[in-house]
Design an enzyme around this catalytic site. Structure first.
Site, PDB file in Angstrom:
ATOM      1  N   ASP A   1      42.898  24.975 -15.315  1.00  0.00           N
ATOM      2  CA  ASP A   1      42.796  26.368 -15.724  1.00  0.00           C
ATOM      3  C   ASP A   1      43.115  27.287 -14.547  1.00  0.00           C
ATOM      4  O   ASP A   1      42.626  27.082 -13.431  1.00  0.00           O
ATOM      5  CB  ASP A   1      41.381  26.635 -16.238  1.00  0.00           C
ATOM      6  CG  ASP A   1      41.229  27.973 -16.914  1.00  0.00           C
ATOM      7  OD1 ASP A   1      42.230  28.499 -17.439  1.00  0.00           O
ATOM      8  OD2 ASP A   1      40.095  28.502 -16.935  1.00  0.00           O
TER       9      ASP A   1
ATOM     10  N   SER B   1      37.461  34.425 -24.086  1.00  0.00           N
ATOM     11  CA  SER B   1      37.176  34.580 -25.519  1.00  0.00           C
ATOM     12  C   SER B   1      35.827  34.041 -25.953  1.00  0.00           C
ATOM     13  O   SER B   1      35.643  33.680 -27.115  1.00  0.00           O
ATOM     14  CB  SER B   1      38.288  33.920 -26.336  1.00  0.00           C
ATOM     15  OG  SER B   1      39.503  34.608 -26.145  1.00  0.00           O
ATOM     16  N   SER B   2      34.883  33.978 -25.039  1.00  0.00           N
ATOM     17  CA  SER B   2      33.515  33.658 -25.452  1.00  0.00           C
ATOM     18  C   SER B   2      32.967  34.810 -26.294  1.00  0.00           C
ATOM     19  O   SER B   2      33.302  35.974 -26.075  1.00  0.00           O
ATOM     20  CB  SER B   2      32.619  33.444 -24.233  1.00  0.00           C
ATOM     21  OG  SER B   2      32.867  32.181 -23.641  1.00  0.00           O
TER      22      SER B   2
ATOM     23  N   ASN C   1      40.008  29.915 -24.990  1.00  0.00           N
ATOM     24  CA  ASN C   1      39.194  29.511 -23.848  1.00  0.00           C
ATOM     25  C   ASN C   1      37.734  29.950 -23.998  1.00  0.00           C
ATOM     26  O   ASN C   1      37.457  31.129 -24.224  1.00  0.00           O
ATOM     27  CB  ASN C   1      39.768  30.097 -22.561  1.00  0.00           C
ATOM     28  CG  ASN C   1      41.030  29.386 -22.113  1.00  0.00           C
ATOM     29  OD1 ASN C   1      41.673  28.674 -22.884  1.00  0.00           O
ATOM     30  ND2 ASN C   1      41.394  29.570 -20.860  1.00  0.00           N
ATOM     31  N   ILE C   2      36.834  28.983 -23.813  1.00  0.00           N
ATOM     32  CA  ILE C   2      35.398  29.215 -23.945  1.00  0.00           C
ATOM     33  C   ILE C   2      34.695  28.668 -22.709  1.00  0.00           C
ATOM     34  O   ILE C   2      34.807  27.478 -22.397  1.00  0.00           O
ATOM     35  CB  ILE C   2      34.818  28.504 -25.189  1.00  0.00           C
ATOM     36  CG1 ILE C   2      35.582  28.882 -26.457  1.00  0.00           C
ATOM     37  CG2 ILE C   2      33.318  28.796 -25.319  1.00  0.00           C
ATOM     38  CD1 ILE C   2      35.405  30.299 -26.907  1.00  0.00           C
TER      39      ILE C   2
ATOM     40  N   THR D   1      31.792  31.053 -20.932  1.00  0.00           N
ATOM     41  CA  THR D   1      30.539  31.804 -20.844  1.00  0.00           C
ATOM     42  C   THR D   1      29.527  31.382 -21.903  1.00  0.00           C
ATOM     43  O   THR D   1      28.327  31.289 -21.612  1.00  0.00           O
ATOM     44  CB  THR D   1      30.818  33.313 -20.951  1.00  0.00           C
ATOM     45  OG1 THR D   1      31.559  33.726 -19.794  1.00  0.00           O
ATOM     46  CG2 THR D   1      29.535  34.111 -21.030  1.00  0.00           C
TER      47      THR D   1
END
Length: 358
Positions: A83, A234-235, A275-276, A278
């Site tokens: 990442d 995108s959390s 993407n996750i 948090t």
């Protein structure tokens, strides 16, 4: 089964209309929770590590954690993704250590703080693509800087994020420029800027179109309909985790993430990787604080890690189902990077001619 390239999963997701959560990992409990949830829901997996995670866990420890996941769940296709690579050297190092996918984030210069020029971004991204594709490794690029439309500022994650304040144009990916970028670099996936940012403090209120430009995704998808789009930052920042953290001694101010329904709209318009990070961090922290208060005399790490794994697993279960990835792992014919190297060499996987945005 060996690890698989990102391109394999994203192609299947595009053909079948779903998105795949890409979870950042640093430790054993994160990997376990993600894989347990994937097994229960029959979902394909993207495990991704930032430069900070590779430094924290150690290259060999992190690689073997992910290899253990593949050995334990051989029927689930798993991608090991770098990442936010800050330079070609970072990406090449990841590929040399067994990563099957790398992100070259040329939106920032190698210091991971200074916004880069478009020409620089094209140059370094294409450099990574040329090397990575030769060995079958997938490449994700980024166009536009990840940051808040509310404040014009970014939130650094593991040392990666711009400093200062940027204009709205710099914080939103331009569709026509995206088409040119994909044509010149031949990336497999493109991370786009739509107003999301790293960390828990994304929005001070429930986001609307003024601060979260979901409509921009459809415009970009129209310009590059055959390129897989990626949503970073995108959390969803579930309020129940915030409430639990604060109930047990935390001090997190009011904040909001990206609503699941907005992510679903993005998936309908070409987003394939979400993407996750948090959300799992919050679930972990909530579990640890709750466990510490419940039994203050307990000093066994498992007393904290078991509930943390349970809470993170619930986050993962939710995201696999909400992004419609559930039920798809067993439908994917697994192919390794050697097969993809041959396909890249033949030009079979080159981006199709982009449609110019109206």
């Amino acid at each position: 089964m060996a690890l698989v390239p990102l391109r394999l999963l994203l192609d299947h997701a595009a053909e079948n209309g779903y998105g795949i959560p890409a979870f950042n990992v640093n430790n054993l409990e994160q990997v376990q929770s993600i894989m347990e949830a994937a097994h229960e829901t029959d979902s394909p997996v993207i495990l991704q590590a930032s430069r900070g995670a590779r430094t924290y866990a150690g290259e060999n420890f992190l690689r073997h954690l992910i290899l253990a996941a593949v050995e334990t769940y051989p029927d689930i296709p798993v991608v090991m993704h770098q990442d936010h690579g800050n330079s070609p050297a970072t990406c090449f190092g990841a590929a040399a250590n067994g990563f099957t996918s790398v992100m070259m984030d040329g939106s920032l210069e190698a210091d991971a703080k200074t916004p880069a020029s478009y020409d620089y971004n094209v140059k370094v991204t294409r450099e990574v693509v040329d090397v990575a594709h030769a060995i079958g490794v997938s490449v994700e690029g980024e166009l536009g800087c990840l940051g808040s439309l509310e404040t014009g500022k970014g939130e650094a994650e593991d040392g990666h994020g711009f400093e200062g304040e940027l204009s709205k144009d710099q914080l939103l990916t331009d569709p026509a420029e995206a088409a040119d970028f994909v044509s010149k670099t031949k990336v497999d996936a493109l991370a786009i800027a739509i107003g999301t940012s790293h960390g828990a403090y994304k929005f001070t209120r429930k986001p609307t179109g003024e601060v979260l430009a979901i409509s921009r995704i459809a415009e970009i998808h129209k310009a590059i309909p055959n390129t897989h789009l990626v949503m970073h930052g995108s959390s969803s920042v579930p309020q129940e985790w915030l409430e639990m953290i604060n109930k047990y001694g935390g001090a997190i101010p009011e904040t909001y993430g990206v609503p699941v329904e907005e992510i679903q709209e993005g998936i309908r318009n070409g987003v394939r990787k979400v993407n996750i990070d948090t959300d799992n961090r919050l679930a972990f922290t909530a579990a640890v604080r709750e466990a510490a208060i419940a039994d203050p005399a307990n000093f066994d790490p498992r007393h904290f890690n078991k509930p943390a794994r349970k809470y993170m697993k619930q986050v993962c279960l939710d995201r696999y189902r909400q992004f419609w990835a559930a039920g798809n792992a067993s439908k994917i014919k697994q192919c390794d990077i050697n097969y993809f190297a041959s396909q890249y060499a033949k030009g079979v996987l080159d981006p199709k001619t982009a449609v110019v945005a109206a």
